[in-house]
Design a protein around this motif. Sequence first.
Motif, PDB file in Angstrom:
ATOM      1  N   LEU A 132       0.828  -1.212   0.000  1.00 28.72           N
ATOM      2  CA  LEU A 132       0.000   0.000   0.000  1.00 28.72           C
ATOM      3  C   LEU A 132       0.861   1.261   0.000  1.00 28.72           C
ATOM      4  O   LEU A 132       0.586   2.211  -0.732  1.00 28.72           O
ATOM      5  N   ALA A 133       1.879   1.279   0.837  1.00 30.66           N
ATOM      6  CA  ALA A 133       2.793   2.427   0.854  1.00 30.66           C
ATOM      7  C   ALA A 133       3.836   2.227  -0.240  1.00 30.66           C
ATOM      8  O   ALA A 133       4.410   1.141  -0.374  1.00 30.66           O
ATOM      9  N   ARG A 134       4.056   3.267  -1.040  1.00 28.03           N
ATOM     10  CA  ARG A 134       4.973   3.163  -2.175  1.00 28.03           C
ATOM     11  C   ARG A 134       4.685   1.883  -2.962  1.00 28.03           C
ATOM     12  O   ARG A 134       5.482   0.951  -2.980  1.00 28.03           O
ATOM     13  N   PRO A 135       3.541   1.801  -3.590  1.00 26.55           N
ATOM     14  CA  PRO A 135       3.054   0.549  -4.165  1.00 26.55           C
ATOM     15  C   PRO A 135       4.050  -0.130  -5.107  1.00 26.55           C
ATOM     16  O   PRO A 135       4.623   0.497  -5.996  1.00 26.55           O
ATOM     17  N   HIS A 136       4.255  -1.412  -4.870  1.00 23.85           N
ATOM     18  CA  HIS A 136       4.967  -2.250  -5.822  1.00 23.85           C
ATOM     19  C   HIS A 136       4.427  -3.669  -5.688  1.00 23.85           C
ATOM     20  O   HIS A 136       3.893  -4.055  -4.648  1.00 23.85           O
ATOM     21  N   ILE A 137       4.542  -4.424  -6.773  1.00 24.83           N
ATOM     22  CA  ILE A 137       4.008  -5.785  -6.793  1.00 24.83           C
ATOM     23  C   ILE A 137       4.984  -6.717  -6.081  1.00 24.83           C
ATOM     24  O   ILE A 137       6.145  -6.828  -6.463  1.00 24.83           O
ATOM     25  N   VAL A 138       4.491  -7.354  -5.032  1.00 30.18           N
ATOM     26  CA  VAL A 138       5.290  -8.339  -4.305  1.00 30.18           C
ATOM     27  C   VAL A 138       5.292  -9.667  -5.062  1.00 30.18           C
ATOM     28  O   VAL A 138       6.332 -10.322  -5.199  1.00 30.18           O
ATOM     29  N   SER A 139       4.130 -10.068  -5.546  1.00 31.33           N
ATOM     30  CA  SER A 139       4.021 -11.301  -6.342  1.00 31.33           C
ATOM     31  C   SER A 139       2.770 -11.237  -7.199  1.00 31.33           C
ATOM     32  O   SER A 139       1.810 -10.537  -6.865  1.00 31.33           O
ATOM     33  N   ALA A 140       2.798 -11.968  -8.296  1.00 29.18           N
ATOM     34  CA  ALA A 140       1.632 -12.089  -9.183  1.00 29.18           C
ATOM     35  C   ALA A 140       1.599 -13.516  -9.698  1.00 29.18           C
ATOM     36  O   ALA A 140       2.555 -13.971 -10.340  1.00 29.18           O
ATOM     37  N   THR A 141       0.514 -14.226  -9.396  1.00 27.59           N
ATOM     38  CA  THR A 141       0.414 -15.644  -9.737  1.00 27.59           C
ATOM     39  C   THR A 141      -0.836 -15.894 -10.560  1.00 27.59           C
ATOM     40  O   THR A 141      -1.947 -15.613 -10.111  1.00 27.59           O
ATOM     41  N   ARG A 142      -0.641 -16.427 -11.760  1.00 26.65           N
ATOM     42  CA  ARG A 142      -1.780 -16.780 -12.588  1.00 26.65           C
ATOM     43  C   ARG A 142      -2.457 -18.028 -12.021  1.00 26.65           C
ATOM     44  O   ARG A 142      -1.812 -18.883 -11.389  1.00 26.65           O
ATOM     45  N   ALA A 143      -3.760 -18.136 -12.228  1.00 31.60           N
ATOM     46  CA  ALA A 143      -4.513 -19.261 -11.689  1.00 31.60           C
ATOM     47  C   ALA A 143      -3.943 -20.598 -12.143  1.00 31.60           C
ATOM     48  O   ALA A 143      -3.910 -21.568 -11.384  1.00 31.60           O
ATOM     49  N   GLN A 144      -3.459 -20.650 -13.377  1.00 30.98           N
ATOM     50  CA  GLN A 144      -2.930 -21.899 -13.915  1.00 30.98           C
ATOM     51  C   GLN A 144      -1.681 -22.364 -13.172  1.00 30.98           C
ATOM     52  O   GLN A 144      -1.327 -23.545 -13.213  1.00 30.98           O
ATOM     53  N   HIS A 145      -1.020 -21.443 -12.486  1.00 27.58           N
ATOM     54  CA  HIS A 145       0.208 -21.781 -11.764  1.00 27.58           C
ATOM     55  C   HIS A 145       0.002 -21.807 -10.251  1.00 27.58           C
ATOM     56  O   HIS A 145       0.970 -21.947  -9.505  1.00 27.58           O
ATOM     57  N   ASN A 146      -1.244 -21.660  -9.833  1.00 26.74           N
ATOM     58  CA  ASN A 146      -1.548 -21.653  -8.410  1.00 26.74           C
ATOM     59  C   ASN A 146      -1.917 -23.071  -7.974  1.00 26.74           C
ATOM     60  O   ASN A 146      -2.887 -23.642  -8.471  1.00 26.74           O
ATOM     61  N   GLY A 147      -1.143 -23.627  -7.041  1.00 20.32           N
ATOM     62  CA  GLY A 147      -1.385 -25.005  -6.621  1.00 20.32           C
ATOM     63  C   GLY A 147      -2.319 -25.156  -5.437  1.00 20.32           C
ATOM     64  O   GLY A 147      -2.398 -26.238  -4.847  1.00 20.32           O
ATOM     65  N   ALA A 148      -3.031 -24.094  -5.074  1.00 17.40           N
ATOM     66  CA  ALA A 148      -3.927 -24.152  -3.911  1.00 17.40           C
ATOM     67  C   ALA A 148      -4.986 -25.247  -4.125  1.00 17.40           C
ATOM     68  O   ALA A 148      -5.669 -25.281  -5.149  1.00 17.40           O
ATOM     69  N   LEU A 149      -5.131 -26.121  -3.122  1.00 15.12           N
ATOM     70  CA  LEU A 149      -6.067 -27.240  -3.236  1.00 15.12           C
ATOM     71  C   LEU A 149      -7.502 -26.767  -3.395  1.00 15.12           C
ATOM     72  O   LEU A 149      -8.282 -27.345  -4.158  1.00 15.12           O
ATOM     73  N   TRP A 150      -7.884 -25.690  -2.684  1.00 13.12           N
ATOM     74  CA  TRP A 150      -9.269 -25.227  -2.718  1.00 13.12           C
ATOM     75  C   TRP A 150      -9.702 -24.851  -4.124  1.00 13.12           C
ATOM     76  O   TRP A 150     -10.874 -24.977  -4.480  1.00 13.12           O
ATOM     77  N   MET A 151      -8.738 -24.398  -4.953  1.00 11.63           N
ATOM     78  CA  MET A 151      -9.095 -23.937  -6.291  1.00 11.63           C
ATOM     79  C   MET A 151      -9.544 -25.094  -7.184  1.00 11.63           C
ATOM     80  O   MET A 151     -10.274 -24.899  -8.155  1.00 11.63           O
ATOM     81  N   ILE A 152      -9.100 -26.294  -6.837  1.00  3.91           N
ATOM     82  CA  ILE A 152      -9.529 -27.490  -7.568  1.00  3.91           C
ATOM     83  C   ILE A 152     -10.804 -28.065  -6.956  1.00  3.91           C
ATOM     84  O   ILE A 152     -11.733 -28.464  -7.659  1.00  3.91           O
ATOM     85  N   VAL A 153     -10.852 -28.083  -5.625  1.00  4.06           N
ATOM     86  CA  VAL A 153     -11.915 -28.798  -4.919  1.00  4.06           C
ATOM     87  C   VAL A 153     -13.214 -27.996  -4.840  1.00  4.06           C
ATOM     88  O   VAL A 153     -14.312 -28.564  -4.973  1.00  4.06           O
ATOM     89  N   LEU A 154     -13.128 -26.685  -4.626  1.00  2.00           N
ATOM     90  CA  LEU A 154     -14.339 -25.880  -4.418  1.00  2.00           C
ATOM     91  C   LEU A 154     -15.317 -25.947  -5.588  1.00  2.00           C
ATOM     92  O   LEU A 154     -16.533 -26.069  -5.362  1.00  2.00           O
TER      93      LEU A 154
END
Length: 346
Positions: A274-296
């Motif tokens: 928020l302060a002096r904004p910069h992107i810490v990380s950016a992850t596309r859904a195709q590269h996100n291994g979160a289990l909930w994204m498959i199961v939900l």
Amino acid sequence: MTRPIWLRIHRVLGLTMAAFLLMQALTGALLLYRGPAARLIDPAGMTSAANGPVIAAGEAAARAARALPGYHVTRLFAPDIDGATWFAQLRDADGRAAYASVDPAGGAVLRAGGLFAFPVEAALQIHYRLMAGKAGMAVVALNALALLTMAVSGLCFWWPKRHFAKALTIRWTLKPRLVLRQAHRTAGVVAAAFLILLAGTGLLLIVPELTDGSAAARLVAAPATAIDQSLLLAQSAFPDAALRDLRIDGDRIIVNFAAPERNARAVHRAIVTLARPHIVSATRAQHNGALWMIVLPIHAGDAIGAIGPALLMLVALTLAALSISGPIMWWQAAAQRRRPARKALA
């Protein structure tokens, strides 16, 4: 194991968990159509008047916070269709939660207050954690295990050696209590595969959350301009994606953008300061291994398109009926056993 043992397991679990299963079934049915249900139940609080200039996310967060002094916005959901509102989740220093809906056209706060001012959000909190934090989540996990065991034990008790269709027949000319018993059996067998699926995916969703030791989001009074600047930077990582929601955690925001190209619940995620904004990380859904994204999407029925939620609605209502009919059958059987004893005493 023998059939009587399978029946005993099924009966004990059913009677013990009936109230919880009924609650899970009814809240789950409501959540299958969460947005439309919220607007139907509370049109004044959850439907945009579409009258006024469109406001940005930062302004929506600021107005929600002003409507609830002492609370800070921790999460903000964007309108998902025309007529929907911004929906803010807030928390105070003591951990108490509050909520607010903000009209995206003009910025009026349509509803603000505690959980029961928003019935569908209350249903979500009951369904997921019984409004009792991790203790409630543990009970929900046990409930899912019980449902899984009941579905398997019910099938094992019923399984015929031959004539499967005949073993599912309901003889409507029998006495009502026997018709109820056969209807309970048939509905349970037909729904068993879906109930196993729901229980299994529910466990896969809740166990990681139950074991997660992450600290709660850090409360900050984030200025509207800082939110919008950071959000604009996050959007630059996924320029064609629509905002789904953002979380405010100390000096950063975690932004989720809808990723329907993967599935109906998937998100692209960007973390921005928020302060002096910069992107810490950016992850596309195709590269996100979160289990909930498959199961939900499976748990919510979205994995098979528009028919999925409608099919699961039928399954949820069947589970509700089974949760009611099971204790009734036990009570009827107990009454039958008491009758000879009464006659003997007479």
